[in-house]
Design an enzyme around this catalytic site. Structure first.
Site, mmCIF file in Angstrom:
data_model
loop_
_atom_site.group_PDB
_atom_site.id
_atom_site.type_symbol
_atom_site.label_atom_id
_atom_site.label_comp_id
_atom_site.label_asym_id
_atom_site.label_seq_id
_atom_site.Cartn_x
_atom_site.Cartn_y
_atom_site.Cartn_z
ATOM 1 N N CYS A 43 0.817 -1.224 0.000
ATOM 2 C CA CYS A 43 0.000 0.000 0.000
ATOM 3 C C CYS A 43 0.849 1.271 0.000
ATOM 4 O O CYS A 43 0.368 2.342 -0.371
ATOM 5 C CB CYS A 43 -0.950 0.013 1.187
ATOM 6 S SG CYS A 43 -2.116 -1.355 1.160
ATOM 7 N N HIS A 80 -3.394 7.514 1.524
ATOM 8 C CA HIS A 80 -3.751 6.164 1.095
ATOM 9 C C HIS A 80 -5.149 5.872 1.633
ATOM 10 O O HIS A 80 -5.461 6.186 2.779
ATOM 11 C CB HIS A 80 -2.729 5.169 1.645
ATOM 12 C CG HIS A 80 -3.160 3.750 1.523
ATOM 13 N ND1 HIS A 80 -3.635 3.224 0.338
ATOM 14 C CD2 HIS A 80 -3.215 2.737 2.436
ATOM 15 C CE1 HIS A 80 -3.947 1.954 0.532
ATOM 16 N NE2 HIS A 80 -3.705 1.633 1.797
ATOM 17 N N ASN A 94 -9.917 -0.252 -0.710
ATOM 18 C CA ASN A 94 -8.461 -0.128 -0.635
ATOM 19 C C ASN A 94 -7.847 -0.722 -1.902
ATOM 20 O O ASN A 94 -7.893 -1.938 -2.110
ATOM 21 C CB ASN A 94 -7.962 -0.866 0.614
ATOM 22 C CG ASN A 94 -6.456 -0.723 0.816
ATOM 23 O OD1 ASN A 94 -5.739 -0.320 -0.086
ATOM 24 N ND2 ASN A 94 -6.002 -1.058 2.004
HETATM 25 N N1 ACO Z 1 -18.779 -8.513 8.272
HETATM 26 C C1 ACO Z 1 -19.382 -8.759 9.451
HETATM 27 N N2 ACO Z 1 -18.708 -9.051 10.581
HETATM 28 C C2 ACO Z 1 -17.359 -9.087 10.481
HETATM 29 C C3 ACO Z 1 -16.680 -8.857 9.293
HETATM 30 C C4 ACO Z 1 -17.443 -8.564 8.145
HETATM 31 N N3 ACO Z 1 -16.879 -8.301 6.940
HETATM 32 N N4 ACO Z 1 -15.356 -8.957 9.522
HETATM 33 C C5 ACO Z 1 -15.209 -9.251 10.811
HETATM 34 N N5 ACO Z 1 -16.428 -9.341 11.396
HETATM 35 C C6 ACO Z 1 -16.728 -9.630 12.787
HETATM 36 C C7 ACO Z 1 -15.647 -10.471 13.444
HETATM 37 O O1 ACO Z 1 -15.832 -11.850 13.186
HETATM 38 C C8 ACO Z 1 -15.837 -10.115 14.886
HETATM 39 O O2 ACO Z 1 -16.921 -10.853 15.390
HETATM 40 P P1 ACO Z 1 -16.838 -11.535 16.845
HETATM 41 O O3 ACO Z 1 -16.688 -10.373 17.795
HETATM 42 O O4 ACO Z 1 -18.128 -12.255 16.938
HETATM 43 O O5 ACO Z 1 -15.614 -12.396 16.789
HETATM 44 C C9 ACO Z 1 -16.263 -8.652 14.853
HETATM 45 O O6 ACO Z 1 -16.745 -8.415 13.514
HETATM 46 C C10 ACO Z 1 -15.125 -7.707 15.138
HETATM 47 O O7 ACO Z 1 -14.013 -8.091 14.340
HETATM 48 P P2 ACO Z 1 -12.664 -7.270 14.342
HETATM 49 O O8 ACO Z 1 -11.717 -7.877 13.359
HETATM 50 O O9 ACO Z 1 -12.203 -7.108 15.748
HETATM 51 O O10 ACO Z 1 -13.218 -5.872 13.791
HETATM 52 P P3 ACO Z 1 -12.539 -4.459 13.772
HETATM 53 O O11 ACO Z 1 -13.374 -3.495 14.456
HETATM 54 O O12 ACO Z 1 -11.090 -4.522 14.135
HETATM 55 O O13 ACO Z 1 -12.610 -4.105 12.222
HETATM 56 C C11 ACO Z 1 -11.188 -4.076 10.302
HETATM 57 C C12 ACO Z 1 -11.942 -4.932 11.282
HETATM 58 C C13 ACO Z 1 -12.181 -3.246 9.511
HETATM 59 C C14 ACO Z 1 -10.431 -4.981 9.343
HETATM 60 C C15 ACO Z 1 -10.221 -3.143 11.054
HETATM 61 O O14 ACO Z 1 -9.451 -3.872 11.975
HETATM 62 C C16 ACO Z 1 -9.318 -2.399 10.136
HETATM 63 O O15 ACO Z 1 -9.738 -1.591 9.375
HETATM 64 N N6 ACO Z 1 -8.000 -2.622 10.201
HETATM 65 C C17 ACO Z 1 -7.070 -1.993 9.318
HETATM 66 C C18 ACO Z 1 -6.913 -2.890 8.171
HETATM 67 C C19 ACO Z 1 -6.553 -2.204 6.894
HETATM 68 O O16 ACO Z 1 -6.970 -1.121 6.589
HETATM 69 N N7 ACO Z 1 -5.776 -2.896 6.115
HETATM 70 C C20 ACO Z 1 -5.449 -2.456 4.825
HETATM 71 C C21 ACO Z 1 -4.040 -2.628 4.515
HETATM 72 S S1 ACO Z 1 -3.009 -1.704 5.575
HETATM 73 C C22 ACO Z 1 -3.328 -0.161 5.227
HETATM 74 O O17 ACO Z 1 -3.661 0.087 4.120
HETATM 75 C C23 ACO Z 1 -3.199 0.863 6.251
#
Ligand code: ACO
Length: 325
Positions: free
Chosen positions: A115, A252, A282
């Site tokens: 990224c 980004h 993304n």
């Molecule tokens: N739909 C519904 N529920 C979901 C989904 C989905 N797509 N994905 C996860 N869940 C559920 C999980 O199973 C979990 O359920 P549980 O509590 O019953 O176990 C709950 O939602 C919470 O999951 P988390 O992974 O803890 O959710 P979080 O609030 O951290 O959000 C996310 C996840 C959106 C991926 C977040 O962590 C994030 O944005 N991280 C950054 C990732 C990123 O941007 N990466 C890109 C590359 S790096 C960069 O570009 C900066």
């Protein structure tokens, strides 16, 4: 005494025609529009057609950037494509783009910083131009992330999309004052201690396969806000600029909550941040030039504006580039 700077002459972008909404993704994995919108800000993403390659996306973006720059492709003597999803393991996607545009001089190579790739590519091209090794560079970010996603993993497949963006840079003599146009400062960082936070579980040397994207989302999120804020501050200190002096932030586009967290931490006004992720998700290395292109098309970029571009990605890698339009 004057100084050579890399001036952005043109910007272009391309998104594949097929659009996949959150409701479409919900037909494949157990998710829904509310969850994706609330946690990420993403509403839809573009998906490359069968047979449509990363280079095809890059070529389309590059052609638009060249037309807007008013520069003949044959005058380009450096092509850098930032991509983590190359057409083939080798040769580089850049040489295919170079060939397709009819460029036979200079050098073409890919940069792999996921990224952060576009920031790495921009900083690299800037160094080539300022050292006198090249005069006119095409810098592209192009990705087909849909091909490396695990479409059974709702934690990752909802986040990414395909696309490309490009800029044309030209070495120009500037007066070495605060009014200079072009790239004013850049800063790159990486820290391989975090290589297993965001990675692809395959590769030619390890598994002899392409592999699929894996991510520890919460960890990435936490590091992203800190690393991005740090690199912005370091780049501003290096260049003698302050947050209020920046006209536009072109970040980004990973997650709207990362952008909001960064804005809060640094005191950046929301209206100064270009946000495009809602309609393409993304797109990794393509996301900054896609956002830059949108700012250009919406007439939000005025000659003389100071812009700050930043990114963080797998590795971790991160970086920022400050430029005057
Ligand atoms: N739909 C519904 N529920 C979901 C989904 C989905 N797509 N994905 C996860 N869940 C559920 C999980 O199973 C979990 O359920 P549980 O509590 O019953 O176990 C709950 O939602 C919470 O999951 P988390 O992974 O803890 O959710 P979080 O609030 O951290 O959000 C996310 C996840 C959106 C991926 C977040 O962590 C994030 O944005 N991280 C950054 C990732 C990123 O941007 N990466 C890109 C590359 S790096 C960069 O570009 C900066």
């Amino acid at each position: 005494m004057g100084i050579t700077r890399s001036v952005i002459r043109g910007v272009g972008a391309y998104l594949p025609s097929q659009i996949m909404t959150n409701d479409d993704v919900a037909k494949i994995v157990d998710t829904n529009d509310d969850w994706i919108t609330e946690r990420t800000g993403i509403k839809s993403r573009h998906i490359a057609a069968n047979g449509e390659l990363t280079s095809d996306l890059g070529i389309a973006a590059a052609k638009q950037a060249l037309i807007r720059a008013g520069i003949d492709p044959i005058d380009i003597d450096l092509v850098i494509c930032a991509t983590a999803t190359p057409d083939r393991t080798f040769p580089s996607t850049s040489v295919r783009i170079q060939h397709s545009l009819g460029i036979t001089k200079g050098a073409a190579f890919d940069i792999q910083a996921v990224c952060s790739g576009f920031i790495y590519a921009l900083a690299t091209a800037d160094n080539f131009l300022r050292s006198g090794q090249s005069r006119q560079a095409l810098v592209i970010g192009a990705e087909t992330f849909s091909r490396i996603l695990d479409w059974t993993d709702r934690k990752t497949c909802v986040l990414f999309g395909d696309g490309a963006g490009a800029v044309v840079l030209e070495a120009q003599s500037q007066s070495n004052t605060r009014d200079d146009r072009g790239i004013l400062a850049s800063k790159l960082r990486s820290d391989g201690r975090y290589e297993n936070m965001l990675y692809v579980d395959g590769g030619p040397s390890s598994t002899m396969t392409v592999g699929q994207l894996r991510m520890k989302g919460r960890e990435v999120f936490r590091h992203a806000i800190q690393n991005i804020s740090d690199i912005i501050e370091e780049t501003l200190v290096m260049s003698g600029y302050t947050i209020p002096e920046i006209d536009l932030f072109i970040p980004h586009q990973a997650n709207v909550r990362i952008l909001d967290g960064m804005a809060k931490k640094l005191g950046i006004k929301n209206e100064k941040i270009i946000k495009t992720l809602h309609h393409h998700g993304n797109t990794s290395a393509a996301s900054i030039p896609l956002a830059l292109n949108q700012a250009f098309q919406e007439d939000r970029l005025k000659k003389g504006d100071v812009i700050l571009m930043e990114a963080m990605g797998g590795g971790f890698t991160w970086g920022a580039v400050l430029a005057r339009w």
